[in-house]
Structure formats: C-alpha cells, structure tokens
Design a protein around this motif. Structure first.
Motif, PDB file in Angstrom:
ATOM      1  N   TRP A 107       0.921  -1.225   0.239  1.00  0.00           N
ATOM      2  CA  TRP A 107      -0.077   0.250  -0.052  1.00  0.00           C
ATOM      3  C   TRP A 107       0.875   0.841   0.053  1.00  0.00           C
ATOM      4  N   GLU A 108       0.216   2.825   0.047  1.00  0.00           N
ATOM      5  CA  GLU A 108       0.868   3.185  -0.009  1.00  0.00           C
ATOM      6  C   GLU A 108       0.235   4.441   0.677  1.00  0.00           C
ATOM      7  N   ARG A 109       1.256   4.745   1.056  1.00  0.00           N
ATOM      8  CA  ARG A 109       0.816   6.359   2.156  1.00  0.00           C
ATOM      9  C   ARG A 109       1.607   7.658   2.138  1.00  0.00           C
ATOM     10  N   LYS A 110       1.401   8.907   2.719  1.00  0.00           N
ATOM     11  CA  LYS A 110       1.831  10.080   2.553  1.00  0.00           C
ATOM     12  C   LYS A 110       2.834  10.294   3.570  1.00  0.00           C
ATOM     13  N   PRO A 111       4.102  10.219   3.213  1.00  0.00           N
ATOM     14  CA  PRO A 111       5.000  10.934   4.292  1.00  0.00           C
ATOM     15  C   PRO A 111       5.161  11.259   6.026  1.00  0.00           C
ATOM     16  N   ASN A 112       4.366  12.572   5.698  1.00  0.00           N
ATOM     17  CA  ASN A 112       3.634  12.518   6.909  1.00  0.00           C
ATOM     18  C   ASN A 112       2.582  11.800   7.887  1.00  0.00           C
ATOM     19  N   GLN A 113       1.744  11.335   6.938  1.00  0.00           N
ATOM     20  CA  GLN A 113       1.159  10.479   7.858  1.00  0.00           C
ATOM     21  C   GLN A 113       1.972   8.927   8.486  1.00  0.00           C
ATOM     22  N   LEU A 114       2.929   9.040   8.352  1.00  0.00           N
ATOM     23  CA  LEU A 114       3.272   7.859   9.100  1.00  0.00           C
ATOM     24  C   LEU A 114       3.872   8.279   9.897  1.00  0.00           C
ATOM     25  N   ALA A 168       2.562  -0.427  12.528  1.00  0.00           N
ATOM     26  CA  ALA A 168       2.007  -1.543  12.625  1.00  0.00           C
ATOM     27  C   ALA A 168       1.257  -1.559  10.857  1.00  0.00           C
ATOM     28  N   CYS A 169       1.565  -3.507  10.683  1.00  0.00           N
ATOM     29  CA  CYS A 169       0.604  -3.550   9.282  1.00  0.00           C
ATOM     30  C   CYS A 169      -1.101  -2.952   9.101  1.00  0.00           C
ATOM     31  N   ASP A 170      -1.688  -2.363   7.825  1.00  0.00           N
ATOM     32  CA  ASP A 170      -2.840  -1.825   8.261  1.00  0.00           C
ATOM     33  C   ASP A 170      -3.938  -3.865   7.543  1.00  0.00           C
ATOM     34  N   GLY A 171      -3.180  -4.721   7.532  1.00  0.00           N
ATOM     35  CA  GLY A 171      -3.568  -6.130   6.667  1.00  0.00           C
ATOM     36  C   GLY A 171      -3.928  -7.252   8.701  1.00  0.00           C
ATOM     37  N   CYS A 172      -2.431  -7.128   8.561  1.00  0.00           N
ATOM     38  CA  CYS A 172      -1.770  -8.443   9.817  1.00  0.00           C
ATOM     39  C   CYS A 172      -1.850  -7.798  11.154  1.00  0.00           C
ATOM     40  N   GLU A 173      -1.274  -6.853  11.556  1.00  0.00           N
ATOM     41  CA  GLU A 173      -0.473  -5.756  12.481  1.00  0.00           C
ATOM     42  C   GLU A 173       0.148  -6.558  13.215  1.00  0.00           C
ATOM     43  N   ALA A 174       1.411  -7.066  12.232  1.00  0.00           N
ATOM     44  CA  ALA A 174       2.555  -6.972  12.527  1.00  0.00           C
ATOM     45  C   ALA A 174       3.436  -5.813  12.669  1.00  0.00           C
ATOM     46  N   GLU A 175       4.031  -5.438  13.571  1.00  0.00           N
ATOM     47  CA  GLU A 175       4.816  -4.723  13.745  1.00  0.00           C
ATOM     48  C   GLU A 175       6.024  -4.480  14.015  1.00  0.00           C
ATOM     49  N   TYR A 176       6.628  -3.947  12.916  1.00  0.00           N
ATOM     50  CA  TYR A 176       8.247  -3.656  12.830  1.00  0.00           C
ATOM     51  C   TYR A 176       8.434  -1.711  13.329  1.00  0.00           C
TER      52      TYR A 176
END
Length: 59
Positions: free
Chosen positions: A17-24, A32-40
């Motif tokens: 997926w994509e996000r604007k840099p200021n949203q991260l 956390a992943c939007d799909g599986c909630e994996a966290e890194y």
C-alpha cells in the motif's frame, strides 16, 4: 505539484500500500501493518531505498 507517497510492503503478509510521508511515524518508530497488524520499525515496511529516503526527508 505532485503529491509524494511512500510505498510500503509488509514483511509478514506481503500486503502493499501507499501513504503520504507525513501520515507515517518516523523511520525508527514502531509501525503496524494495516492488514495483519505485524509490528516493525517503519523503515522495515518501505519497499525500496528510495521510499526510505523519501520518508526520512519528510520527517
């Protein structure tokens, strides 16, 4: 003016997926992943070195 996006790829479920840099969060913060909630660290979700550079530039 073009909008800038960071392309993301989950290391666990391979969702893309994509996000604007200021949203991260910062590249060293947890995310956390939007799909599986994996966290890194956010940096581990960036698809390419260029995406990581864009993320760092906007933080």
């Amino acid at each position: 003016m073009n909008e800038t996006f960071v392309r993301l790829l989950c290391p666990d479920c391979q969702k893309t997926w994509e996000r604007k840099p200021n949203q991260l969060p910062a590249h060293t913060d947890r995310f956390a992943c939007d799909g599986c909630e994996a966290e890194y660290r956010t940096a581990e979700f960036t698809r390419t070195d260029r995406d990581l550079d864009v993320l760092k530039q906007f933080q």
